[in-house]
Design an enzyme around this catalytic site. Structure first.
Site, short mmCIF file in Angstrom:
data_model
loop_
_atom_site.label_atom_id
_atom_site.label_comp_id
_atom_site.label_asym_id
_atom_site.label_seq_id
_atom_site.Cartn_x
_atom_site.Cartn_y
_atom_site.Cartn_z
N LYS A 261 1.16 -1.23 0.15
CA LYS A 261 0.07 0.22 -0.35
C LYS A 261 0.68 1.53 0.29
O LYS A 261 1.82 1.91 0.97
CB LYS A 261 -0.85 -0.25 1.14
CG LYS A 261 -1.23 1.19 1.60
CD LYS A 261 -2.26 1.10 2.64
CE LYS A 261 -3.11 2.61 2.93
NZ LYS A 261 -3.97 2.65 4.29
N ASP A 266 -2.49 10.51 3.66
CA ASP A 266 -3.81 9.55 4.08
C ASP A 266 -4.74 10.86 4.84
O ASP A 266 -4.32 10.88 5.55
CB ASP A 266 -3.55 8.02 3.91
CG ASP A 266 -5.33 8.53 4.77
OD1 ASP A 266 -6.45 9.08 4.41
OD2 ASP A 266 -5.34 6.86 5.43
N LYS A 273 -9.99 13.67 8.01
CA LYS A 273 -9.13 12.24 9.57
C LYS A 273 -9.16 14.50 10.13
O LYS A 273 -9.43 15.18 9.53
CB LYS A 273 -7.88 12.25 8.92
CG LYS A 273 -7.69 10.87 8.70
CD LYS A 273 -6.32 10.27 8.96
CE LYS A 273 -6.01 9.10 7.63
NZ LYS A 273 -6.91 7.95 9.19
N ASP A 284 1.50 6.57 5.29
CA ASP A 284 0.64 5.56 4.83
C ASP A 284 0.34 5.17 3.42
O ASP A 284 1.14 3.70 3.49
CB ASP A 284 -0.24 6.14 4.45
CG ASP A 284 -1.03 5.81 5.09
OD1 ASP A 284 -1.13 4.62 5.92
OD2 ASP A 284 -2.40 5.69 4.22
N ASP A 343 -12.40 7.13 3.86
CA ASP A 343 -10.46 6.70 5.01
C ASP A 343 -10.10 5.34 4.78
O ASP A 343 -9.26 5.05 4.95
CB ASP A 343 -10.57 7.29 5.92
CG ASP A 343 -9.38 8.06 6.63
OD1 ASP A 343 -8.41 7.58 5.54
OD2 ASP A 343 -9.37 7.86 8.40
N GLU A 345 -9.19 3.25 2.18
CA GLU A 345 -8.33 3.42 0.80
C GLU A 345 -7.89 2.71 0.66
O GLU A 345 -7.55 3.16 -0.15
CB GLU A 345 -8.37 4.73 0.79
CG GLU A 345 -6.98 5.37 1.24
CD GLU A 345 -6.22 5.40 2.96
OE1 GLU A 345 -7.36 5.34 3.53
OE2 GLU A 345 -5.35 5.06 2.65
N ARG A 347 -7.38 -0.90 1.36
CA ARG A 347 -7.55 -1.73 0.77
C ARG A 347 -8.60 -1.66 -0.36
O ARG A 347 -8.27 -1.97 -1.13
CB ARG A 347 -9.31 -2.14 1.52
CG ARG A 347 -10.27 -0.75 1.58
CD ARG A 347 -11.23 -0.84 3.46
NE ARG A 347 -10.85 -0.83 3.95
CZ ARG A 347 -11.50 -0.98 5.33
NH1 ARG A 347 -12.18 -1.69 5.79
NH2 ARG A 347 -10.47 -0.17 6.54
#
Ligand code: BES
Ligand code: MN
Ligand code: ZN
Length: 498
Positions: A261, A266, A273, A284, A343, A345, A347
């Site tokens: 990933k 993010d 967030k 991230d 959020d 994201e 996956r």
């Protein structure tokens, strides 16, 4: 980065000397000779200071005999290589303000000597790029460590392999530490191109390429950002010797496939967030950073194996073009996804890259790494990464490798399609939704989502959200980016070498 050198066992004449001491003040060979030459001063000091030689213990003696400084470093009973690495880490930390030092490593095998060097090198890592005004006295100075060993040539050849792994770890740490204004998807891909010199084959897919492929899920995350997405594919074809791998057109055979990933920032997107701690989301992309460093390590040490690394690189931002909660997109697999929380994201990125990876490369084993959920930190803290797998043997191999290098994994449940955890992801209007029903078991439902895009290949998912970044110094990791997973997967890969 410190320079490592090896030499024959002998007593240095002056300078700074580190002396590993085994449990119960056990001085062997040259160390005992040194003590004798100092009239037993080392033994005397150890007794006076109640220094037992336990792992992690250390005792400094200044201006003793001809030496400016002697560091007695507790070695405990080093039975595993990991313990020898810890010893190296302890020495590097203690001597950080010295320019150079000698380690008297008599009584150790060549493998242990190389492990001491590796531990020191990993512990001494520092990201200095943006410091312009540090006071000289605050600066770490350690530049050179010389290890004196009974078989220095052998130790040096063991070190060649370890050094390639250290370089992989350092590459990962550099990527993970970079701020998101510097390291965005295109820049990440650009830095991967630099790995070509190691013999890696690198392909980079830009937004247009990904649109053509139909990566609707990954692109849904990227579309709110001014930074365009990328996917990079790194191939190391080493199974039948490196020359064969260089032949144009050979395809990887039963490769190990690693997927990362790579969300370079993010923000959460429209499901924004909270402000506090949002800066952490520059890392991230640690899963992708780890895959990159791992591939560099495998190529650097010319691993006799076929391996492929794939990274999905995007920035998750809110804007007028961003994905809205409730949007439905079509993934590369053909499955439609209802995005209820922008959020969740990571996956979405992995869904497309995992599907592509297995379709193109028919992996022997597929392992993904992702800072996927805050919930894994609630569950496991900063001790273990979460391990989810559809394959017990793969899970066991990974857990074992993790134990050996001190990058520990804790197996978490993964349900079969149609079972309760999986059903959480059924959508009212699409094939799947990107979050579970509530906050419960957030790391498990995230893994279940990934599994919906895994086509029965033996696969494991490592949720490294609690492990990628450390708030305080560890034995082999200065605080900051840890590169968790590089050494674990390098050791795992060794189990498949021809
Ligand atoms: N990148 C985060 C997970 C994360 C949190 C990593 C803290 C490292 C530290 C991920 O994209 C995320 O936001 N996950 C959400 C999922 C939720 C919306 C279902 C989370 O964990 O809150
Ligand atoms: Mn997120
Ligand atoms: Zn994320």
């Amino acid at each position: 980065m410190i320079e490592i050198a090896f030499g024959k066992l002998s007593l240095p004449k002056d300078g700074v000397v580190a002396l590993p001491v085994g449990e119960d003040q056990d001085l062997t060979g040259e160390a005992a000779a040194l003590d004798a030459s100092l009239g037993g001063a080392l033994t005397q000091a150890m007794t006076a200071a109640e220094f037992k030689g336990k792992a992690g213990q250390s005792l400094n003696l200044y201006g003793i005999g001809p030496f400016r400084r002697v560091l007695l470093a507790g070695a405990g009973k080093p039975e595993t290589l990991r313990q020898a690495e810890t010893l190296g880490g302890t020495i590097a930390a203690a001597l950080a303000k010295e320019a150079e030092a000698v380690i008297i490593a008599g009584g150790y095998t060549s493998g242990q000597v190389a492990a001491i060097a590796l531990g020191a090198r990993l512990r001494a890592y520092r990201f200095n790029k943006y410091r312009t005004a540090e006071k000289p006295e605050d600066k770490p100075k350690l530049k050179k460590l010389k290890l004196l060993a009974s078989l220095p040539k052998e130790a040096e050849s063991e070190w060649k392999t370890a050094a390639a792994v250290a370089e992989g770890v350092e590459f990962t740490r550099g990527l993970v530490t970079e701020p998101a204004n510097v390291l965005y998807p295109a820049e990440f891909a650009e830095r991967l191109e630099g790995l070509k010199k190691l013999g890696l084959k690198i392909e980079v897919f830009d937004r247009k390429d990904l649109e053509k492929l139909g990566f609707g899920s990954l692109l849904a995350v990227a579309q709110g950002s001014a930074r365009e997405p990328r996917m990079a594919v790194l191939q190391w074809l080493g199974a039948s010797g490196q020359e064969d791998g260089k032949k144009e057109g050979r395809k990887p055979k039963d490769p190990l496939v690693f997927v990362g990933k790579g969300v370079t920032f993010d923000s959460g997107g429209i499901s924004l967030k909270p402000a506090a701690g949002m800066e952490d989301m520059k890392w991230d992309m640690a899963g992708a950073g780890t895959v990159a460093g791992l591939m560099a390590a495998l190529a650097g040490r010319k691993a006799r194996i076929d391996a492929v690394g794939l990274v999905g690189l995007v920035e998750n931002m809110p804007s007028g073009s961003a994905t809205r909660p409730g949007d439905v997109v079509k993934s590369y697999s053909g499955k439609t996804i209802e995005i209820l929380n922008t959020d969740a994201e990571g996956r979405l990125v992995l869904a497309d890259v995992l599907y592509y990876a297995q379709q193109r490369f028919s992996p022997k084993y597929m392992v993904d790494l992702a800072t996927l959920t805050g919930a894994i930190i609630v569950g496991l803290g900063h001790e273990y990464a979460g391990l989810f797998s559809n394959h017990d043997e793969l899970a066991a191999k990974l857990a074992e490798a993790g134990e050996a290098v001190g990058e520990k994994l804790w197996r978490m449940p993964l349900a079969k399609p149609g079972e309760a955890y999986d059903k959480e992801l059924d959508s009212a209007i699409a094939d799947v939704k990107n979050i579970g029903g509530g906050r419960a078991a957030g790391s498990v439902t995230a893994a279940q989502f990934l599994q919906r895009f895994v086509n029965g290949v033996p696969w494991a998912h490592l949720d490294i959200a609690g492990m990628a970044w450390a708030a305080k110094d560890g034995e082999l990791t200065p605080k900051g980016a840890t590169a968790f997973g590089v050494r674990l997967l390098d050791l795992f890969a060794r189990g498949f070498e021809s």
